[in-house]
Design an enzyme around this catalytic site. Sequence first.
Site, short mmCIF file in Angstrom:
data_model
loop_
_atom_site.label_atom_id
_atom_site.label_comp_id
_atom_site.label_asym_id
_atom_site.label_seq_id
_atom_site.Cartn_x
_atom_site.Cartn_y
_atom_site.Cartn_z
N ALA A 249 0.80 -1.24 0.00
CA ALA A 249 0.00 0.00 0.00
C ALA A 249 0.83 1.28 0.00
O ALA A 249 0.27 2.36 0.15
CB ALA A 249 -1.01 0.03 1.14
N ALA A 250 2.15 1.18 -0.21
CA ALA A 250 2.96 2.41 -0.32
C ALA A 250 2.44 3.27 -1.47
O ALA A 250 2.31 4.50 -1.35
CB ALA A 250 4.42 2.07 -0.56
N GLY A 251 2.13 2.61 -2.59
CA GLY A 251 1.63 3.35 -3.75
C GLY A 251 0.28 4.00 -3.47
O GLY A 251 0.01 5.11 -3.92
N ASP A 252 -0.57 3.31 -2.72
CA ASP A 252 -1.89 3.88 -2.38
C ASP A 252 -1.73 5.06 -1.42
O ASP A 252 -2.42 6.07 -1.54
CB ASP A 252 -2.77 2.81 -1.73
CG ASP A 252 -2.96 1.61 -2.64
OD1 ASP A 252 -2.97 1.80 -3.88
OD2 ASP A 252 -3.08 0.49 -2.13
P1 ATP Z 1 3.04 -0.85 -3.60
O1 ATP Z 1 4.09 -1.57 -2.79
O2 ATP Z 1 1.90 -0.36 -2.82
O3 ATP Z 1 2.64 -1.60 -4.85
P2 ATP Z 1 4.13 0.90 -5.51
O4 ATP Z 1 5.00 -0.16 -6.11
O5 ATP Z 1 2.93 1.34 -6.24
O6 ATP Z 1 3.78 0.48 -4.04
P3 ATP Z 1 6.50 2.32 -4.94
O7 ATP Z 1 7.20 2.94 -6.08
O8 ATP Z 1 7.09 1.10 -4.34
O9 ATP Z 1 4.97 2.17 -5.31
O10 ATP Z 1 6.39 3.38 -3.76
C1 ATP Z 1 5.55 4.52 -3.85
C2 ATP Z 1 6.24 5.65 -3.13
O11 ATP Z 1 6.43 5.27 -1.77
C3 ATP Z 1 7.63 5.97 -3.65
O12 ATP Z 1 7.55 6.87 -4.75
C4 ATP Z 1 8.27 6.59 -2.42
O13 ATP Z 1 7.91 7.95 -2.30
C5 ATP Z 1 7.62 5.80 -1.28
N1 ATP Z 1 8.47 4.67 -0.88
C6 ATP Z 1 8.45 3.41 -1.37
N2 ATP Z 1 9.39 2.65 -0.79
C7 ATP Z 1 10.00 3.43 0.13
C8 ATP Z 1 11.07 3.23 1.06
N3 ATP Z 1 11.69 2.05 1.18
N4 ATP Z 1 11.44 4.29 1.84
C9 ATP Z 1 10.81 5.48 1.72
N5 ATP Z 1 9.80 5.72 0.87
C10 ATP Z 1 9.41 4.73 0.07
O1 RIB Z 2 -1.95 -1.73 -3.11
C1 RIB Z 2 -2.08 -2.64 -2.05
C2 RIB Z 2 -3.36 -3.41 -2.21
O2 RIB Z 2 -3.27 -4.21 -3.37
C3 RIB Z 2 -3.63 -4.37 -1.08
O3 RIB Z 2 -4.34 -3.79 0.00
C4 RIB Z 2 -4.39 -5.49 -1.76
O4 RIB Z 2 -5.75 -5.49 -1.46
C5 RIB Z 2 -4.15 -5.30 -3.26
O5 RIB Z 2 -5.29 -4.95 -3.90
#
Ligand code: ATP
Ligand code: RIB
Length: 309
Positions: A249-252
């Site tokens: 959920a970092a992206g969310d």
């Molecule tokens: P998800 O894991 O939810 O799929 P995502 O792959 O869509 O995430 P990422 O590019 O991994 O997105 O991360 C989104 C944002 O979160 C990054 O642009 C950054 O700002 C922040 N982020 C991700 N990982 C880290 C980290 N290890 N430390 C600090 N900030 C981070």
């Molecule tokens: O982005 C993270 C989400 O992706 C999780 O909460 C899971 O439900 C999946 O949809």
Amino acid sequence: MNAIVFGSLNMDLVARAPRLPTPGETLIGNSFETIPGGKGANQAVAIARLKIPVEMVGRVGSDLFGQQLLDGLKSDRVGCDRVLIDDDIHSGVAIITVDAASENEIIVIPGANGRVGKPDLSRLQTLLPQAKVLLLQLEIPLDAVTEAAQLAKQAGVSVILDPAPARSDLPAHLFSAIAIITPNQVEASQLVGFSVHDQASAHQAANVLHDRGVKTVIIKLGSAGAFCSTETESFLIPAFSVNAIDTVAAGDAFNGGLAAGLVAGLSLKQSITQASAVAALSVTKPGAQPSLPTREALTQFLKEHSITL
Ligand code: ATP
Ligand code: RIB
């Protein structure tokens, strides 16, 4: 003015294990939890915790997970009047495995999310006159996402599309209805057909997406930060240095922080800085919705980093 999220709600079934299993292998894991998630609901909660009004439009099943998902959103003050309880199918679930190094694998079973369509678009339409931004992702049918984007554009509402999970078949009329697109590296690579893995390749990918009609492209580069390209400038907002324990959920979190900033009237650059801070805080805690920070936690974090927005 408020934000609307038109998208998915999932119950995340999270198993933690020392490592991810290989095909055909059975592993003994360390723990199991059910945690509210779903890209749409996560983005809505991220916005609500920053004290920006937000409405969720989508579907859950008439099962225990559906009720728990709705209860969670309501306790975070996400408007849920337009989340339909669908009697004919189970709620969306995501089967998530996380290893000791915080790597994860996710399988999403859409359930009720997969039935979002015309009636949900009608409910969405009633909210558009009060909205400033509409957040979309790709865990509901693509036709519904495309139509929602077009309705929002016609109503003068800015559309932020998170093209996740990754796919390569987005129609031209979706791109032309989007104000901001926010792929991560995998999603950007799928969209443009070449590897996006650093700032230079992100710049090239952004140009391809501009050519398809998207004015603002933000490519999330994980711990390397976020690269933004508009019609007039491009820049990288580095990630904050934190002790990352779980990036689910970092992206969310990022998209919620971005939208909350734009609704509050921050500039694009300020909103991306806020998004990066919200995402950084989220990776310091496990799980999807429980990891999303409050306004107070964000304010404290920004203060510790001497940032005023
Ligand atoms: P998800 O894991 O939810 O799929 P995502 O792959 O869509 O995430 P990422 O590019 O991994 O997105 O991360 C989104 C944002 O979160 C990054 O642009 C950054 O700002 C922040 N982020 C991700 N990982 C880290 C980290 N290890 N430390 C600090 N900030 C981070
Ligand atoms: O982005 C993270 C989400 O992706 C999780 O909460 C899971 O439900 C999946 O949809």
